[in-house]
Design a protein around this motif. Structure first.
Motif, mmCIF file in Angstrom:
data_model
loop_
_atom_site.group_PDB
_atom_site.id
_atom_site.type_symbol
_atom_site.label_atom_id
_atom_site.label_comp_id
_atom_site.label_asym_id
_atom_site.label_seq_id
_atom_site.Cartn_x
_atom_site.Cartn_y
_atom_site.Cartn_z
ATOM 1 N N SER A 1 0.824 -1.205 0.000
ATOM 2 C CA SER A 1 0.000 0.000 0.000
ATOM 3 C C SER A 1 0.861 1.259 0.000
ATOM 4 C CB SER A 1 -0.913 -0.010 1.231
ATOM 5 O OG SER A 1 -1.549 1.240 1.408
ATOM 6 N N GLY A 2 1.909 1.266 0.832
ATOM 7 C CA GLY A 2 2.775 2.433 0.897
ATOM 8 C C GLY A 2 3.498 2.688 -0.409
ATOM 9 N N LEU A 3 3.970 1.625 -1.055
ATOM 10 C CA LEU A 3 4.669 1.789 -2.326
ATOM 11 C C LEU A 3 3.726 2.334 -3.396
ATOM 12 C CD1 LEU A 3 7.228 1.486 -3.977
ATOM 13 C CD2 LEU A 3 6.624 -0.913 -4.385
ATOM 14 N N ARG A 4 2.489 1.861 -3.409
ATOM 15 C CA ARG A 4 1.519 2.355 -4.391
ATOM 16 C C ARG A 4 1.258 3.847 -4.183
ATOM 17 N NH1 ARG A 4 -2.052 0.179 -7.854
ATOM 18 N NH2 ARG A 4 -1.776 -1.947 -7.072
ATOM 19 N N GLN A 5 1.163 4.269 -2.930
ATOM 20 C CA GLN A 5 0.910 5.676 -2.639
ATOM 21 C C GLN A 5 2.073 6.550 -3.103
ATOM 22 O OE1 GLN A 5 -0.458 6.369 1.335
ATOM 23 N NE2 GLN A 5 -0.136 8.579 1.243
ATOM 24 N N ILE A 6 3.318 6.093 -2.870
ATOM 25 C CA ILE A 6 4.477 6.873 -3.281
ATOM 26 C C ILE A 6 4.609 6.886 -4.802
ATOM 27 C CG2 ILE A 6 6.995 7.053 -3.107
ATOM 28 C CD1 ILE A 6 6.699 5.581 -0.386
ATOM 29 N N ASP B 1 8.485 7.821 -13.563
ATOM 30 C CA ASP B 1 9.940 7.839 -13.718
ATOM 31 C C ASP B 1 10.669 7.839 -12.376
ATOM 32 O OD1 ASP B 1 9.761 7.952 -16.530
ATOM 33 O OD2 ASP B 1 9.472 10.128 -16.458
ATOM 34 N N SER B 2 9.966 7.514 -11.315
ATOM 35 C CA SER B 2 10.514 7.623 -9.967
ATOM 36 C C SER B 2 11.184 6.332 -9.512
ATOM 37 C CB SER B 2 9.395 7.979 -8.983
ATOM 38 O OG SER B 2 8.429 6.929 -8.944
ATOM 39 N N ARG B 3 11.900 6.409 -8.390
ATOM 40 C CA ARG B 3 12.470 5.218 -7.770
ATOM 41 C C ARG B 3 11.361 4.273 -7.328
ATOM 42 N NH1 ARG B 3 16.625 8.261 -3.789
ATOM 43 N NH2 ARG B 3 16.431 6.390 -2.525
ATOM 44 N N ALA B 4 10.243 4.815 -6.907
ATOM 45 C CA ALA B 4 9.114 3.967 -6.513
ATOM 46 C C ALA B 4 8.623 3.143 -7.696
ATOM 47 C CB ALA B 4 7.972 4.827 -5.959
ATOM 48 N N GLU C 1 8.318 -2.196 -10.520
ATOM 49 C CA GLU C 1 8.600 -3.073 -11.661
ATOM 50 C C GLU C 1 9.430 -4.277 -11.246
ATOM 51 O OE1 GLU C 1 10.448 -0.662 -14.589
ATOM 52 O OE2 GLU C 1 8.653 0.550 -14.993
ATOM 53 N N LEU C 2 10.444 -4.035 -10.423
ATOM 54 C CA LEU C 2 11.295 -5.134 -9.965
ATOM 55 C C LEU C 2 10.498 -6.148 -9.146
ATOM 56 C CD1 LEU C 2 14.547 -3.234 -8.870
ATOM 57 C CD2 LEU C 2 14.222 -4.645 -10.918
ATOM 58 N N LEU C 3 9.665 -5.659 -8.248
ATOM 59 C CA LEU C 3 8.912 -6.563 -7.382
ATOM 60 C C LEU C 3 7.842 -7.327 -8.152
ATOM 61 C CD1 LEU C 3 8.586 -4.348 -4.175
ATOM 62 C CD2 LEU C 3 9.869 -6.487 -4.423
ATOM 63 N N LEU C 4 7.211 -6.688 -9.113
ATOM 64 C CA LEU C 4 6.228 -7.395 -9.934
ATOM 65 C C LEU C 4 6.891 -8.527 -10.717
ATOM 66 C CD1 LEU C 4 4.086 -4.408 -11.273
ATOM 67 C CD2 LEU C 4 3.315 -6.215 -9.719
ATOM 68 N N ASP C 5 8.134 -8.334 -11.060
ATOM 69 C CA ASP C 5 8.865 -9.355 -11.813
ATOM 70 C C ASP C 5 9.401 -10.471 -10.915
ATOM 71 O OD1 ASP C 5 10.248 -10.322 -14.282
ATOM 72 O OD2 ASP C 5 12.041 -9.840 -13.105
ATOM 73 N N ARG C 6 9.716 -10.150 -9.645
ATOM 74 C CA ARG C 6 10.457 -11.089 -8.813
ATOM 75 C C ARG C 6 9.652 -11.730 -7.679
ATOM 76 N NH1 ARG C 6 16.153 -7.617 -8.273
ATOM 77 N NH2 ARG C 6 16.416 -7.292 -10.533
ATOM 78 N N SER C 7 8.481 -11.229 -7.368
ATOM 79 C CA SER C 7 7.768 -11.746 -6.201
ATOM 80 C C SER C 7 6.310 -12.049 -6.532
ATOM 81 C CB SER C 7 7.831 -10.735 -5.043
ATOM 82 O OG SER C 7 6.986 -11.137 -3.989
ATOM 83 N N GLU C 8 5.957 -13.323 -6.463
ATOM 84 C CA GLU C 8 4.564 -13.709 -6.687
ATOM 85 C C GLU C 8 3.669 -13.146 -5.596
ATOM 86 O OE1 GLU C 8 1.848 -17.796 -6.968
ATOM 87 O OE2 GLU C 8 4.042 -17.919 -6.935
#
Length: 279
Positions: free
Chosen positions: A180-185, A192-195, A200-207
């Protein structure tokens, strides 16, 4: 182009304006120096005394961005002072706002006075920038991570050991909170942000992240009471107070236990363990 004279004068001025108690250094009875000594500033900036001294004497190589960032933090510069330092050294100042790792002097002054309680300064993405000695004793040194792993939320979904410090009954809530916090940021900072990069990385690496991200939860706020499982003192129930620097998006987190509680006694034990580990 570097302004060596201006840079040297600025560094000497800021060093002279800082007092030992401003940075958590004991004053001592025999101190005659006005402000801090060069070796004290060098230690705060994580560089050699010789390197720092040469800058004050208008000598040495042009400081890198990394060196200037260390000097800005060591001297507890404001954002305006930090930017001035970079320009004197012939560099463009770093970006401000949510992407900056520069901790404001106000938060630093408070943290420097918190030797007896766990505390840390974190970015909006959960990247630890500074810790008190007791903070290190509680969670380990979390300032040394690099890349995406600097983010506590990223580690939560990609490093199984990241969950060992927290009570099992808290895991489901923390999973929801980090997503939830990551979505808000991400919504606040844009594509184009670090968030966005972390997402993108987490969607690729964590089910697990993909599943909870699909729930589209917003507003899952951290609890004021945290439940830790420390490898040496066991379970700890700690209250967490948060002081926000809205200009930087940084938070100072301070962890305390109710007086007289079992967790309060365990914190006292942890302070002894932490002090012994430094020797």
């Amino acid at each position: 182009m570097i302004d060596r004279t201006g840079l040297a004068e600025f560094l000497r001025n800021r060093r002279g304006a800082l007092q030992p108690e401003d940075v958590g250094i004991p004053r001592g009875q025999r101190r005659r120096t006005i402000g801090l000594r060069r070796e004290e500033v060098a230690s705060l900036c994580h560089m050699s005394t010789d390197y720092y001294s040469r800058l004050e004497r208008e000598r040495g190589p042009q400081p890198s961005h990394q060196m200037l960032a260390s000097i800005a933090q060591g001297l507890h510069l404001s954002l305006e002072e930090r930017d001035h330092l970079f320009r004197l050294a012939g560099h463009n100042p770093p970006a401000r706002g949510g992407v900056s790792d520069h901790v404001g002097p106000g938060l630093l002054r408070i943290l420097d006075r918190l030797d007896d309680t766990p505390a840390e300064i974190v970015t909006e993405l959960g990247e630890t920038l500074r810790q008190s000695p007791m903070g290190v004793a509680l969670t380990g040194d979390t300032t040394g991570y690099t890349g995406p792993a600097r983010s506590a939320g990223y580690r939560w979904f990609t490093d199984p050991f990241a969950r060992d410090l927290y009570a099992p009954e808290e895991h489901l809530f923390l999973t929801r909170m980090y997503a939830s916090g990551l979505r808000q940021i991400l919504t606040l900072r844009g594509p184009d942000s670090r968030a966005a990069h972390l997402t993108e990385l987490l969607l690729d690496r964590s089910e697990e992240f993909r599943r909870v991200w699909g729930d589209h939860e917003i507003g899952v706020r951290p609890h004021d009471v945290k439940h830790f499982v420390h490898p040496e003192v066991g379970r700890l129930t700690l209250n967490c107070q948060r002081l926000l620097d809205p200009g930087q998006g940084h938070s100072l987190l301070v962890y305390t236990a109710d007086p007289g509680s079992e967790s309060h006694e365990k914190l006292r034990l942890l302070s002894v363990i932490g002090a012994q580990s430094l020797h």
